[in-house]
Design an enzyme around this catalytic site. Structure first.
Site, PDB file in Angstrom:
ATOM      1  N   SER A 152      46.750  42.451  46.699  1.00 48.01           N
ATOM      2  CA  SER A 152      45.886  41.391  46.182  1.00 48.01           C
ATOM      3  C   SER A 152      46.678  40.258  45.536  1.00 48.01           C
ATOM      4  CB  SER A 152      44.875  42.006  45.210  1.00 48.01           C
ATOM      5  OG  SER A 152      43.894  41.084  44.821  1.00 48.01           O
ATOM      6  N   ASP A 166      43.299  34.217  46.433  1.00 49.89           N
ATOM      7  CA  ASP A 166      44.392  35.113  46.065  1.00 49.89           C
ATOM      8  C   ASP A 166      45.001  35.686  47.339  1.00 49.89           C
ATOM      9  OD1 ASP A 166      42.335  36.843  46.748  1.00 49.89           O
ATOM     10  OD2 ASP A 166      42.856  38.330  45.241  1.00 49.89           O
TER      11      ASP A 166
END
Length: 433
Positions: free
Chosen positions: A95, A229
């Protein structure tokens, strides 16, 4: 071999805490647990190919067909797994973490994160020997899915496709999994696009860019900027004046729009960390709010129970249940752009749906996280609540993974907010020494 799932799958420094043999074992376990095709996607980290190949080898060795999606956002994998006939999916990503880290998380055929019970089964299966592996025709194959990015862009366009001709949009792809899909999706809106951080080299994912570094975006000459992200399940926006619009305000904008159009079902779901101004805004709009512990898994579960149309976190992890089962940064950005186009209002004006209260967060390192229940700490919290009154709030939250107690205070007066937070944090520090 022992593997333990955390709040977002298995994580660690690639080739150390998370090595190819761990991925191989998880692939074998997934083949045994799910008993069908496994879709596999990854972000752009240097270690992604290594871990993806090992996971695929394990699943194929266990008899499962592997559907290799290549580099694709987490929500893209969630969107395509069912369409491709997968029994489950795996995503290789850490992530928003820096590139040396990586992770492996699994999704159901519906594109949802696995419940704790299934993750515990995977942990148990990883420790098995698997002496009865198939041979011959029983071995699974690995099939490359061509143009997975294009398929996912088509999925997005079929759900939200604002007519944004003439609008100037900046996309920060974080040198991550969005670098192909986000431009493809936004090109279909007709917007005039500028792409930054869309050239991944394996080591530059999230480095000084994306949703964790959104304050540095130069939006001059643009109507809006969107920053994703690394795996594109989160997005933050920047309005035309350069002000950051976080997840709370994005949710508030989308919720108000849905309510005005009579399409808001089940209210909204957010976590305890959402800004006090958000709750006051929803109260003023007569929109019911369900509050969960921190974590998108909790948000998703509450949304399923309440039928909420929108929910998410301040970080920009937002779920629009009408369209998808998981947080989707690109879809959320398209939805926000659609509100801008339909209303004819700039994002700075839309963001005034809520006032952001001053917020102060102090992470206090302690020997034992149970100190949050200490008598002196409880008295300090009660005293703080009295001082803050209805114009503020205090929240103590022990970390789930670190020897840390988080002290968060909000209040209309920034000085009161700072002072109260520091005072309570001092009491926690002394009690936890």
């Amino acid at each position: 071999m022992r593997i333990r799932f955390g709040t977002d799958g298995v994580r660690g420094v690639a080739n150390r805490e998370l090595a190819p043999e761990h991925a191989l074992a998880l692939g074998l376990a997934a083949a045994r647990l799910f008993g069908g095709p496994l879709a596999v996607g990854r972000d752009t980290r240097l270690s992604g190919g290594m871990l993806s190949a090992a996971l695929a080898a394990g699943a194929a060795s266990g008899g499962s067909e592997v559907l290799d999606l290549g580099v694709l956002p987490t929500p893209g994998v969630a969107a395509l797994v069912g369409e491709l006939g997968g029994a489950a999916a795996a995503v290789i990503s850490a992530s928003h973490n820096p590139y040396p880290d990586n992770g492996i998380k699994f999704l159901s055929r519906e594109g949802r994160k696995l419940p704790d019970g299934l993750e515990r089964e995977l942990e148990h299966l990883v420790e098995s020997t698997f002496d009865d592996r198939p041979a011959g025709a029983g071995v699974g194959g690995i099939k490359r899915i061509e143009d997975a990015a294009g398929r996912y862009a088509g999925f997005l366009a079929a759900r939200i496709r604002p007519r944004a001709g003439g609008m100037r949009v900046l996309l920060d792809c974080a040198n991550g999994a969005a670098y192909r899909v986000a431009p493809l999706a936004f090109e279909r809106t007709g917007a005039d696009l500028t792409i930054v951080c869309g050239d991944p080299d394996g080591t530059n994912i999230n480095r000084g860019c994306g949703s964790t570094h959104v304050e540095g975006l130069d939006v001059r000459g643009h109507d809006v900027a969107f920053a994703f992200d690394g795996d594109a399940d989160r997005v933050l926006a920047v309005d035309e004046t350069g002000s950051v619009v976080d997840g709370d305000r994005i949710i508030a904008i989308l919720a108000r729009d849905l309510k005005e159009r009579g399409e808001l079902s089940g209210g909204v779901v957010v976590t305890v960390m959402s800004n006090l101004g958000f709750f006051k805004a929803m109260e003023g709009l007569n929109i019911p709010v369900e509050v969960t512990p921190v974590g998108d898994r909790h948000v998703a579960e509450a949304m399923r129970k309440t039928g909420a149309a929108v929910g998410g976190e301040q970080s920009g992890h937002i779920i629009l249940s009408r369209y998808t089962t998981t947080g989707d940064g690109i879809l959320t950005a398209l939805a926000l752009l659609e509100v801008m186009v339909r209303s004819g209002r700039p994002l700075s004006e839309l963001a005034r749906v809520m006032e952001v209260y001053p917020q102060r967060l102090i992470n206090v390192r302690v020997k034992d996280r149970s100190v949050a229940g200490d008598g002196a700490v409880r008295r300090a919290v009660r005293s703080a609540e009295e001082r803050l009154g209805k114009e503020g709030r205090i929240l103590l939250r022990p970390s789930g993974t670190e020897p840390v107690v988080r002290v968060m205070v909000e209040h209309v007066d920034e000085e009161v907010c700072r002072t109260v937070c520091e005072e309570v944090a001092g009491v926690v520090e002394r009690a936890g020494a």
